[in-house]
Design a protein around this motif. Structure first.
Motif: not given
Length: 698
Positions: A219-244
């Motif tokens: 048989g045959n297989v074709r795969r395309d995958s992308v992932s992105l992880g981000l973070d930002a230290k908005l302040t000394d106490k507050l952190t934002w994260t994003f994952d896709s």
């Protein structure tokens, strides 16, 4: 587009930052510092695991049986399916097949994982059916064995698999990898990560993979995958994260499922190999699209308290046209049915948690308080095809046609909503003794719709309490003894087309789990042990082919695991599960073994660092899976089998760059065997496959 834009911004920021740094660096001597973190054991008991409502704890501190497989472990063994990921864990039986809709099927302690509730990415739900995720994109994959009602809500007591995506790193990550797998599959993978901005306030991790080629059964297989992880230290106490994570995957030439509900023999036919092209008919395919997006905020309220909230959205679609061979007799004859459909699923989840510590008198409390909401929406095609298209023999060439010209029209089939509040307290009685108590209250609602959009069924259960309780004793800082109790409730099945009561919505099943365990991690060795008993409502097809809930199924057993380093070159380890399962209390099959539950599974692994060739490591492992019953009646079983694998890796420097070469041969003896896939289903085990890769850090 979001991923490309983010990558471009990251690259521009790095270029500007590098120009400033190059001038300063020109006047300074070059200093190279190399540090190697050597994990002397293969069980990784110090690794953090996500435990849902319990928050993140190390394996050593978690009063339940767990397994962690790191990204480096998966790369060393060149995994292609979930059964490969947990090949060294005796509690896990492989029910999967590479490049098929079943590639994420496993059994834990004799219980199948719930494909609707048993899989998570970064602790957030997604529907796993027919989805083979890109293993190159994960830091580690975690397995929480057994009931998980308090930690995650409704779900079967088999356990929870949690995929942890790669995160932004403090030090730059730059690598490219090229790989090849039998019989002609090439892959390319890029991994980029680091931090930028003032005080390195922003972090990123980008992974991209392309895979394409000819599979072992032509048989045959074709795969395309992308992932992105981000973070930002908005302040000394507050952190934002994003994952896709995004993946589009298409495979053709799949081996059909083999169904034994109509089988008349008492023994299975002679085994065939999964690379037997004769079983594959033209036109079979599987196409999937998967997306996950999640974001969160963490606020450090004080040194001891953290507030967090997160939201995730995932969607999965699949188009599947495959054969189902209704095996008739030991000569291998079958009736061939074509199943052709299009399906889709969406998951949305929101969760808020507060975690922290406080003291009351002489006692310290580690508290977790939270609330969550999630909604699952299922889409199925109203004009799906399920038809007899011919007959054949598993020992001959399949000449039936699976050609499809159907334009599917998916409709909203059902909604499943869960709302929950939860709380837990780990009470530290002394330096050695602690008690964990937790409660989750869940409201569960399932609504079914017909093809016109009208509601045709509903089920609601409010205020379902699923408790957990554990007592822990630490005779030494690196050792934990524990006993734990947890309850779960799992959604009732919607009966499929193979049964006489097709379409019926069954009641939820309740389960209870008792466990007594030991975990210890020393400088050069580690060991685990667990005694467990799981009581679950039994569900099976009776003699009239009606899927019923009747009595209880009992699973009780012993798990043992250990690994050690001998000298500076050898690492060895082993794993064992002894399992006693039976149907009890009112079942029509009292005393029979539960389908899918082997009595014995054992693994062993060894690796050797070749002193004469620095950077060269040789490895080998094996797994024995004992005979497994195929159905509740116990008139058919899958014989036991042993699979052995070998591998090698070589790390060196080429042109001043770290370079790693890897090679692996899975099923090195090309063992032919039948594999339990699901109740009354079997599949031929994967054949010998060869994999090589080269990775360059730059």
């Amino acid at each position: 587009m979001l991923v490309l834009w983010a990558a471009a911004q990251i690259g521009r920021a790095h270029a500007q930052e590098a120009q400033g740094k190059d001038a300063a660096a020109a006047a300074l001597p070059t200093v190279t510092v190399t540090a190697e973190s050597q994990d002397d054991t293969q069980q990784h008991l110090g690794a953090k695991v996500s435990s849902g409502a319990l928050g993140a704890r190390s394996q050593l501190e978690t009063p339940f049986s767990t397994t962690v497989v790191r990204g480096e472990d998966m790369a060393e063994r060149q995994v292609s399916k979930l059964g490969d990921v947990f090949a060294l864990d005796a509690s896990v039986s492989d029910n999967s097949g590479a490049y098929s809709a079943w590639a994420s099927y496993i059994t834990v302690r004799g219980l199948p994982l719930d494909w609707q509730n048993g899989y998570r990415i970064n602790g957030q739900p997604f529907l796993s059916y027919a989805i083979t995720l890109p293993y190159e994109h994960f830091e580690q994959i975690e397995l929480l064995k057994g009931s998980s009602g308090f930690m995650y809500g409704f779900g079967s007591p088999g356990g929870i698999v949690n995929y942890v995506t790669k995160k932004p790193t403090d030090q730059p990550v730059r690598s490219i990898e090229v790989g090849y797998k039998t019989a002609g599959i090439w892959s390319e993978h890029v991994d980029l990560g680091g931090r930028f901005g003032t005080d390195d306030r922003f972090g990123y991790r980008l992974n991209a993979t392309h895979e394409e080629g000819k599979t072992y059964n032509d048989g045959n297989v074709r795969r395309d995958s992308v992932s992105l992880g981000l973070d930002a230290k908005l302040t000394d106490k507050l952190t934002w994260t994003f994952d896709s994570l995004y993946q589009k995957r298409t495979s053709t030439g799949q081996t059909p499922s083999i169904y034994l509900g109509s089988y008349t023999g008492t023994q299975l036919p002679a085994t065939i190999s999964a690379d037997n092209q004769g079983l594959v008919g033209a036109g079979q395919h599987l196409a999937t699209d998967f997306n996950l997006y999640s974001t969160g905020l963490q606020y450090k309220l004080s040194p001891d308290w953290t507030l967090s909230t997160s939201y995730s959205h995932s969607s999965a679609t699949r188009s599947r046209n495959e054969g189902i061979a209704y095996l008739l007799d030991s000569s291998g004859n079958y009736d061939d049915y074509r199943s052709d459909s299009a399906e889709g699923h969406r998951f949305n989840q929101w969760q808020a948690m507060a975690t922290g510590k406080l003291r009351t008198g002489d006692f310290e409390h580690q508290l977790t308080l939270g609330a969550s909401w999630q909604k699952q929406v299922n889409y199925y095609s109203s004009n799906s095809v399920y038809q007899l298209i011919g007959s054949g023999s598993i020992f001959g060439q399949n000449t039936n046609s699976y050609a499809s010209s159907t334009d599917f029209t998916p409709y909203r089939n059902s909604d499943i909503t869960q709302r929950a509040v939860f709380a837990s307290d780990t009470l530290k009685l002394s330096d050695r003794w602690s008690v964990l108590g937790g409660l989750r209250s869940t409201t569960y609602e399932q609504i079914g719709y017909d093809t016109t959009g009208e509601r045709n069924s509903s089920y609601r259960k409010s205020g379902v309490i699923t408790p957990t309780l554990a007592l822990m004793f630490k005779p030494a800082p690196d050792t934990t003894l524990y006993t734990s109790y947890v309850e779960s409730l799992e959604p009732g099945s919607t009966v499929g087309s193979l049964y006489a009561n097709e379409g019926q919505l069954l009641n939820p099943l309740k389960s209870k789990q008792y466990e007594l365990g030991l975990k210890t991690e020393r400088d050069r060795w580690s060991a685990t042990a667990a005694l467990f008993r799981i009581e679950r409502g039994a569900e099976y097809a009776n003699s009239a082919n009606v899927l019923v809930q009747d009595g209880q199924s009992i699973y009780q057993g012993l798990e043992l695991g250990a690994s050690t380093r001998l000298g500076s070159q050898w690492r060895i380890g082993g794993n064992l599960m002894l399992l006693d399962s039976s149907y009890e209390r009112g079942s029509s099959y009292i005393g029979n073994r539960v389908a899918g539950a082997p009595k014995l599974v054992a693994t062993a692994q060894v690796s050797y660092d070749v002193a004469q060739v620095p950077g060269l490591r040789l490895s080998a492992d094996m797994k024995y899976t004992g005979n497994t019953m195929l159905n509740a009646a116990n008139q058919l079983s899958v014989p036991g089998y042993t699979i052995a694998n070998i591998g090698a890796s070589y790390t060196t420097r080429i042109g001043g760059r770290n370079t790693t070469f890897r090679a692996a041969i899975n099923n090195v003896a090309n063992k032919r065997y039948w594999e339990y896939q699901y109740d009354n289903y079997i599949k031929p085990g994967d054949p010998r496959t060869f994999s090589v890769s080269a990775k360059l850090d730059f």
